[in-house]
Design a protein around this motif. Structure first.
Motif, PDB file in Angstrom:
ATOM      1  N   LEU A  64     -20.068 -47.608 -45.414  1.00  0.00           N
ATOM      2  CA  LEU A  64     -19.979 -48.515 -44.309  1.00  0.00           C
ATOM      3  C   LEU A  64     -21.225 -48.214 -43.545  1.00  0.00           C
ATOM      4  CD1 LEU A  64     -16.250 -49.354 -43.469  1.00  0.00           C
ATOM      5  CD2 LEU A  64     -17.629 -50.567 -45.109  1.00  0.00           C
ATOM      6  N   THR A  65     -21.691 -49.189 -42.994  1.00  0.00           N
ATOM      7  CA  THR A  65     -22.869 -49.056 -41.903  1.00  0.00           C
ATOM      8  C   THR A  65     -22.012 -49.271 -40.579  1.00  0.00           C
ATOM      9  OG1 THR A  65     -23.309 -51.589 -41.977  1.00  0.00           O
ATOM     10  CG2 THR A  65     -24.649 -50.021 -43.564  1.00  0.00           C
ATOM     11  N   ASP A  66     -22.698 -48.966 -39.630  1.00  0.00           N
ATOM     12  CA  ASP A  66     -22.183 -49.036 -38.201  1.00  0.00           C
ATOM     13  C   ASP A  66     -21.973 -50.662 -37.920  1.00  0.00           C
ATOM     14  OD1 ASP A  66     -22.273 -46.355 -37.851  1.00  0.00           O
ATOM     15  OD2 ASP A  66     -23.729 -46.292 -36.521  1.00  0.00           O
ATOM     16  N   GLU A  67     -22.962 -51.412 -38.472  1.00  0.00           N
ATOM     17  CA  GLU A  67     -22.795 -52.997 -38.210  1.00  0.00           C
ATOM     18  C   GLU A  67     -21.541 -53.208 -38.928  1.00  0.00           C
ATOM     19  OE1 GLU A  67     -25.464 -51.525 -39.154  1.00  0.00           O
ATOM     20  OE2 GLU A  67     -26.701 -51.511 -37.230  1.00  0.00           O
ATOM     21  N   ASP A  68     -20.959 -52.609 -39.865  1.00  0.00           N
ATOM     22  CA  ASP A  68     -19.872 -53.131 -40.493  1.00  0.00           C
ATOM     23  C   ASP A  68     -18.731 -52.386 -39.624  1.00  0.00           C
ATOM     24  OD1 ASP A  68     -20.936 -53.999 -43.096  1.00  0.00           O
ATOM     25  OD2 ASP A  68     -21.206 -51.925 -43.645  1.00  0.00           O
ATOM     26  N   ARG A  69     -18.752 -51.312 -38.807  1.00  0.00           N
ATOM     27  CA  ARG A  69     -17.607 -50.732 -38.562  1.00  0.00           C
ATOM     28  C   ARG A  69     -17.507 -51.275 -37.164  1.00  0.00           C
ATOM     29  NH1 ARG A  69     -20.463 -46.110 -40.492  1.00  0.00           N
ATOM     30  NH2 ARG A  69     -19.218 -45.046 -42.269  1.00  0.00           N
ATOM     31  N   TRP A  70     -18.451 -51.612 -36.202  1.00  0.00           N
ATOM     32  CA  TRP A  70     -18.269 -52.121 -34.926  1.00  0.00           C
ATOM     33  C   TRP A  70     -16.931 -53.267 -34.766  1.00  0.00           C
ATOM     34  CZ3 TRP A  70     -19.813 -48.158 -32.631  1.00  0.00           C
ATOM     35  CH2 TRP A  70     -20.915 -47.639 -32.878  1.00  0.00           C
ATOM     36  N   PRO A  71     -17.029 -54.230 -35.545  1.00  0.00           N
ATOM     37  CA  PRO A  71     -15.880 -55.197 -35.358  1.00  0.00           C
ATOM     38  C   PRO A  71     -14.570 -54.604 -35.613  1.00  0.00           C
ATOM     39  CG  PRO A  71     -17.840 -56.084 -36.653  1.00  0.00           C
ATOM     40  CD  PRO A  71     -17.874 -54.565 -36.511  1.00  0.00           C
ATOM     41  N   TRP A  72     -14.614 -53.660 -36.625  1.00  0.00           N
ATOM     42  CA  TRP A  72     -13.424 -53.089 -37.040  1.00  0.00           C
ATOM     43  C   TRP A  72     -12.804 -51.975 -36.030  1.00  0.00           C
ATOM     44  CZ3 TRP A  72     -13.138 -47.554 -39.049  1.00  0.00           C
ATOM     45  CH2 TRP A  72     -11.946 -46.977 -39.113  1.00  0.00           C
ATOM     46  N   LEU A  73     -13.749 -51.321 -35.245  1.00  0.00           N
ATOM     47  CA  LEU A  73     -13.442 -50.541 -34.355  1.00  0.00           C
ATOM     48  C   LEU A  73     -12.875 -51.216 -32.844  1.00  0.00           C
ATOM     49  CD1 LEU A  73     -16.351 -48.019 -34.764  1.00  0.00           C
ATOM     50  CD2 LEU A  73     -13.968 -47.458 -35.004  1.00  0.00           C
ATOM     51  N   ALA A  74     -13.775 -52.423 -32.619  1.00  0.00           N
ATOM     52  CA  ALA A  74     -13.072 -53.329 -31.631  1.00  0.00           C
ATOM     53  C   ALA A  74     -11.715 -53.695 -31.945  1.00  0.00           C
ATOM     54  CB  ALA A  74     -13.901 -54.529 -31.639  1.00  0.00           C
TER      55      ALA A  74
END
Length: 787
Positions: A64-74
């Motif tokens: 996963l890229t950080d762009e993939d992760r940010w919504p998930w982390l939110a």
């Protein structure tokens, strides 16, 4: 302190948020769940919050890229913040400092528990794991991404190389220390507490769906919900585990029931059929002895028959689908409900909603309403509405759907191999309709669904395909998630080889509940299975959240029947209620349905009608599959056939095999001598017509069912079609034409009941017309069967 006892709220405030972090394979789910249990707070696997796009990338081996992760982390941070004072333990890789900062932005007081392990330990664990969308290839990427906790981050580091109980103990101690602020150094491991490591896990569901007691199908009021929660709170652990089981009662004695109820605290039972009076008294005694009212199940697939020996056989599912009148299915349900309720039953393992696509499939050939989703939905709703007129809930079966494979899940794991889109158009359509219609419970088949599993778990290998009873992606993601089923899920019978070939018994018993089933159907060995379930809970295979949800669904089903508000002495009707069982009125219903559904499949030689005036002398043959588990005489139905033919005025000459003649005392007979006697040139001078009545069964004993003749080139095989008019009548299976294509007149009577046999003989004589219908499965995909 041991991990068998909850940690006091003074040691670790329940209001705190804890993230269990680390790379794949470190045990975030197992340890996180056990820690949550000790703290008395909920547990959530952060993987369940990933959007489907992320899951697909990870399953394909793409980091996963950080762009993939940010919504998930939110989303992860929002879940922690929403936990409020109840607290939450959440498993989330949280490998970078920036990821943890994103979580803390919404939940500032989060404590991080870092499960640390060497690369070798982690790789070995990933290789040994099945059913998870994180492939081993991504371990290198995760290790490269990992940024250890820093001095200003509240957290604790624990080595996962140690036994699970020791890891949990160290984690709890470290969390307490970390609450004072800063990073706790790697904690010294305490001596292991008496807790075995988890066994038998079957992958992690993407999401668990907790029950909504006020929504369909339960629709409970506040009083019922209070009863559910207070009853669970008052249970011992043994009573909670016992509620998960449905016992198969093999004995009517009070001593037997006392042992089952006192030792195993079962939530439900299905009894061994017998005379209605004995069955009712058996149920009455059981309900009088249990602290929590029992779910009492029966198998009223054909009316009252099967629930007790003297119940009314109304018709089979296929029979109910073999006439334009859809109310036949409602009548079957009505009789089933009235007769089983009179016994004290409240739970019907019916209707069956499988679709008979494969003519070779014999386990549901007569137990399916038909070979299209439309006929199955229409007739299943009618049956459900009919039986629901009585105080009864239903369990439709067998999810994700039988009828594709030709094999019987009783003796081998079978598979529904449809692709996701086609399954949704067919079986999915049936389940959506029935869930929307209010069905309260669903029985899960020991049936694998490779393409469905791969839709939710891309990259799943063939060897990782499990029967639905063990597959969280089918139970949680599909049935609970996409289909929106809020009711109770139960396994099919747990002795069936479709389940038992999947893994060791000690593993599969708790694994069914962990995967998403709420109740476990039948002990194999009560003491062993109960202990296996208990150990599954204690070692974390069954999480506290999963156990509580299952218990709430079980008690909700009971409350939806009003069992919680019914006086104990009123749970079973009085003896006088048994008068409806096998009543004249119900037999009249059966006779009317038999008359409507006897089906002429073909009469290409125009042999009908056959009457005593035109064809007086009848050679009568009987075909069966031999004795089955009921130990009943498999050819006993021939007495009824012979009696009805003689009452109609025919002269009946009954064929007997060499085995039958030897049993009667004849000497010097064998299969060759019988052939020589039977197949003589004067056959047409002795007989005017030949009738073959087949009642071939084999349910749960063989993977496929075909005609088995009495001997090689047996004398009863229809060689005589060229000599005299021959009529073949099936009293059970609809697929016999594949074995007797030479017969030109074929009738499907559907049942070996006197009503069906009498109606058939009347129609053979032309006294009434054939009204039944059939589908193309009867021709078995062979041109010669139509001739």
């Amino acid at each position: 302190m041991t991990t068998d006892e909850p940690v006091s709220s003074n040691a670790v405030p329940a209001s705190r948020r804890i993230v269990v972090m680390g790379v794949s394979g470190c045990g975030k789910t197992t340890i996180g769940d056990l820690v949550a249990r000790q703290l008395g707070v909920p547990f959530l696997d952060g993987d369940s919050l990933h959007p489907v796009e992320n899951v697909a990338k990870m399953a394909a081996g793409t980091p996963l890229t950080d762009e993939d992760r940010w919504p998930w982390l939110a989303t992860v941070g929002a879940e922690l913040a929403a936990a409020g004072n109840r607290g939450l333990v959440l498993a989330c890789s949280a490998l970078r400092r920036s990821y943890r900062d994103a979580i803390r932005a919404q939940a500032p007081d989060t404590v991080f528990l870092h499960l640390h392990g060497s690369k070798d330990v982690l790789a070995a664990r990933i290789e040994g794991r099945s059913g998870h969308f994180m492939p081993p290839a991504l371990l290198e990427s995760q290790l490269a991404t990992l940024e250890p906790l820093q001095a200003d981050e509240a957290g604790v580091v624990v080595d996962v190389a140690e036994p699970v109980d020791a890891v949990v103990t160290a984690a709890l101690a470290g969390i307490s220390a970390a609450l004072a602020g800063g990073v706790a150094p790697p904690a010294p491991l305490a001596p292991p507490a008496p807790l075995a490591p988890p066994t038998g896990t079957v992958g992690t569901p993407l999401r668990q769906f907790d029950v909504d007691l006020k929504a369909a199908p339960f629709n409970l009021d506040d009083d019922a919900i209070v009863w559910i929660d207070s009853t669970i709170d008052a249970m011992t652990l043994e009573e909670k585990i016992g509620q998960l089981f449905i016992n198969h009662n093999n004995d009517y004695s009070p001593e037997y029931l006392d042992g089952v109820l006192e030792n195993y605290h079962v939530g439900g039972m299905r009894y061994r059929p017998g005379p209605s009076a004995a069955v009712q008294e058996h149920i009455r005694y059981a309900q009088s002895k249990t602290r929590v009212p029992l779910l009492i199940a029966s198998n009223p697939e054909m009316g009252g028959a099967g629930s007790c020996d003297d119940g009314t056989f109304v018709c089979t599912h296929l029979q109910a689908g073999s006439h334009p009148d859809k109310s036949i299915a409602r009548q079957m349900g009505q009789v089933a409900g009235v007769e089983t309720a009179a016994l004290g039953c409240n739970w019907a393992f019916a209707p069956i909603v499988d679709i008979h696509y494969n003519w070779r499939n014999t386990v549901i050939s007569t137990r399916s309403f038909g070979n299209t989703p439309e006929i199955v939905v229409e007739r299943a709703k009618e049956y459900f509405d009919g039986i629901s007129e009585s105080p009864t809930v239903c369990a439709i079966k067998h999810f994700p759907g039988d009828g594709i494979d030709e094999r019987d899940q009783h003796v081998v794991t079978s598979y529904n191999t449809l692709g996701y889109e086609e399954w949704n158009r067919t079986y999915g359509h049936v389940y959506r309709e029935m869930i929307g219609h209010g069905v309260q419970s669903i029985m899960i088949g020991h049936i694998g669904a490779p393409e469905l599993s791969r839709h939710f778990r891309p990259g799943t290998a063939d060897k990782e395909i499990l029967p639905a009873t063990l597959a969280p992606e089918l139970l949680q993601d599909l049935l609970r998630g996409e289909l929106g089923f809020n009711g109770l899920i139960l396994t099919d019978a747990s002795q069936m080889i479709g389940l038992t070939q999947a893994m060791k018994r000690k593993d599969l018993v708790p694994a069914t509940i962990a995967a998403g089933c709420d109740m476990f159907l039948f002990f194999r060995n009560p003491a062993e299975d109960f202990q296996y379930m208990m150990e599954g809970y204690k070692t974390g295979v069954i999480s506290e959240q999963r156990l509580q949800d299952a218990l709430r669904r079980i008690l909700a089903l009971k409350a939806s029947l009003g069992l919680h508000a019914t006086a104990r002495e009123e749970l079973v009707p009085p003896v006088e209620a048994l008068g409806v069982i096998g009543s004249e009125a119900h037999r009249a219903v059966a006779a009317e349905i038999a008359d409507k559904t006897v089906t002429l499949v073909k009469d290409t030689a125009n042999s009908l009608p056959i009457t005593p005036e035109t064809h007086k002398r009848i050679r009568l043959y009987g075909i069966s599959a031999g004795p089955d588990f009921t130990r009943a005489d498999p050819l006993a139905y021939l007495d009824t056939v012979k009696d009805e033919l003689e009452k109609a005025g025919f002269e009946v000459h009954l064929f007997r095999t060499a085995e039958q003649r030897e049993a009667a005392g004849e000497a010097g007979v064998n299969f060759m001598s019988i052939i020589s006697e039977e197949a003589t040139g004067d056959y047409a001078e002795k007989y005017d017509a030949a009738f073959v009545f087949a009642n071939v069964k084999g349910f749960a004993q063989e993977a496929a069912i075909r005609i088995k003749w009495s001997s090689p080139m047996a004398a009863e095989i229809p060689w005589y079609v060229t000599e005299v008019p021959t009529v073949f009548v099936s009293l059970n299976q609809p697929n016999h034409l594949i074995d007797v294509p030479m017969v030109r007149t074929v009738i499907h009577a559907h049942a070996g009941s006197r009503e069906a046999i009498r109606a058939t003989i009347e129609k053979i004589q032309g006294k009434s017309g054939f009204q039944g219908t059939f589908n193309d499965n009867v021709f078995c995909d062979s041109f010669d069967t139509r001739l």
